[in-house]
Design an enzyme around this catalytic site. Structure first.
Site, mmCIF file in Angstrom:
data_model
loop_
_atom_site.group_PDB
_atom_site.id
_atom_site.type_symbol
_atom_site.label_atom_id
_atom_site.label_comp_id
_atom_site.label_asym_id
_atom_site.label_seq_id
_atom_site.Cartn_x
_atom_site.Cartn_y
_atom_site.Cartn_z
ATOM 1 N N MET A 188 -8.158 9.008 -3.055
ATOM 2 C CA MET A 188 -9.227 9.613 -2.261
ATOM 3 C C MET A 188 -8.778 10.906 -1.578
ATOM 4 O O MET A 188 -9.378 11.967 -1.755
ATOM 5 C CB MET A 188 -9.707 8.613 -1.198
ATOM 6 C CG MET A 188 -10.807 9.137 -0.298
ATOM 7 S SD MET A 188 -11.062 8.093 1.171
ATOM 8 C CE MET A 188 -11.434 6.513 0.415
ATOM 9 N N ALA A 245 0.765 6.617 -2.018
ATOM 10 C CA ALA A 245 1.108 5.512 -1.123
ATOM 11 C C ALA A 245 0.706 4.182 -1.727
ATOM 12 O O ALA A 245 -0.211 4.102 -2.547
ATOM 13 C CB ALA A 245 0.430 5.686 0.234
ATOM 14 N N TYR A 292 3.062 -3.346 5.697
ATOM 15 C CA TYR A 292 2.590 -2.011 5.348
ATOM 16 C C TYR A 292 3.043 -0.986 6.384
ATOM 17 O O TYR A 292 3.564 0.083 6.042
ATOM 18 C CB TYR A 292 1.063 -2.029 5.241
ATOM 19 C CG TYR A 292 0.429 -0.667 5.119
ATOM 20 C CD1 TYR A 292 0.597 0.105 3.977
ATOM 21 C CD2 TYR A 292 -0.361 -0.152 6.157
ATOM 22 C CE1 TYR A 292 0.008 1.357 3.864
ATOM 23 C CE2 TYR A 292 -0.960 1.089 6.044
ATOM 24 C CZ TYR A 292 -0.761 1.844 4.901
ATOM 25 O OH TYR A 292 -1.346 3.074 4.805
#
Length: 293
Positions: free
Chosen positions: A11, A60, A125
């Site tokens: 995105m 990522a 994360y």
């Protein structure tokens, strides 16, 4: 300047390449298939071949819940990948903008976290993203910038806003948590801020910057804003507690970010989240495929 954007299939990566191209920049985008950041030899070859002045790392591992049981894989992408990239930049004299997240903080604040606030992630994360930040700042201290963002939505890819668009069409009511606070941020705004910051990275601008929209809200109020923007009754959105939606990785209760460093480098702070949403919503509704979870 020559720009190289990694993670260009995601995105933010897609928006960053598009924004730089719109400005007439010499930009190359590499998606995951074109460049695997976990392979140091591949990273070294890519940076040496393209000879960028500036690299923007949008790549990522973002599966927050999956990272709880696969932290090793997340660390290879989020922690070691940026280290490989920073070392390759150091070898060629390139500068680096690395995208990070609000999850590096514990998420228990009462006011927006400033850029220099101590980190303290509570999820796998978050730990892996903090490792990536530290790697970049260690390997490339004077020629890198960390850009933290959060609650991203955009025309491309999955996001909360896109999900709400789908649910508005398919359900009479929607239950959304009202006890998690953050900053809904349009990925196109982050891309523009990266394009503004990039040429300044170096002695004039390095270290940590926060690229989230101005203002603080909840997922519940964001959902209501989406429904309103679609011309639907916002009262169809009903408040719920986080306990109603248990997840493997705990979500931050409050993870808004402060924006003080933008003024330090002569750039204005980010615009309000509602202003950005009003502009983004028609584009997302038009361009994104209809889908529900």
């Amino acid at each position: 300047m020559r720009w190289l954007v990694t993670g260009a299939g995601g995105m933010l990566g897609r928006d960053t390449v598009a924004e730089l191209a719109r400005r007439g920049a010499d930009v190359t985008g590499l998606d995951r298939a074109a460049l695997d950041l976990t392979r140091p030899d591949a990273v070294e070859r890519a940076v040496a071949a393209h000879r960028p002045d500036l690299v923007v790392n949008c790549a990522a591992y973002t599966a927050v819940d999956a990272a709880e049981t696969d932290e090793e894989t997340a660390l290879r992408v989020n922690g070691e990948g940026p280290r490989h990239l920073a070392r390759a930049c150091a070898a060629t004299g390139a500068r680096l903008v690395h995208v990070s997240t609000d999850y590096v903080f514990p998420g228990d604040a009462r006011a927006p976290y400033p850029e220099d606030h101590p980190t303290g992630p509570r999820t796998a994360y978050g730990r892996t993203k903090r490792a990536g930040e530290r790697a970049v700042l260690t390997e490339l201290p004077g020629a890198s910038a960390i850009v933290r963002t959060a609650w991203l939505y955009g025309v491309h890819g999955h996001s909360f806003v896109r999900t709400m668009i789908g649910l508005e069409a398919d359900r009479d009511t929607v239950d959304v948590v009202d006890d998690q606070y953050g900053q809904p941020t349009w990925s196109a705004d982050v891309a523009a801020r990266i394009a503004d910051l990039g040429p300044l990275v170096g002695p004039r601008a390095h270290g940590v910057f926060h690229a989230t929209a101005h203002g603080v809200t909840t997922w519940y109020d964001l959902a209501r804003a989406v429904f309103t923007g679609l011309g639907a009754d916002p009262d169809r959105v009903r408040p719920a507690s986080s306990d109603a939606f248990p997840r493997p990785a705990p979500r931050p209760a409050y993870s808004a970010l402060a924006h003080g460093r933008w003024r330090d480098v002569g750039l204005p702070p980010p615009r309000p989240w509602r202003t950005a949403l009003d502009e983004a919503l028609p584009l997302i509704r038009k361009e994104s495929p209809h889908e529900t979870p």
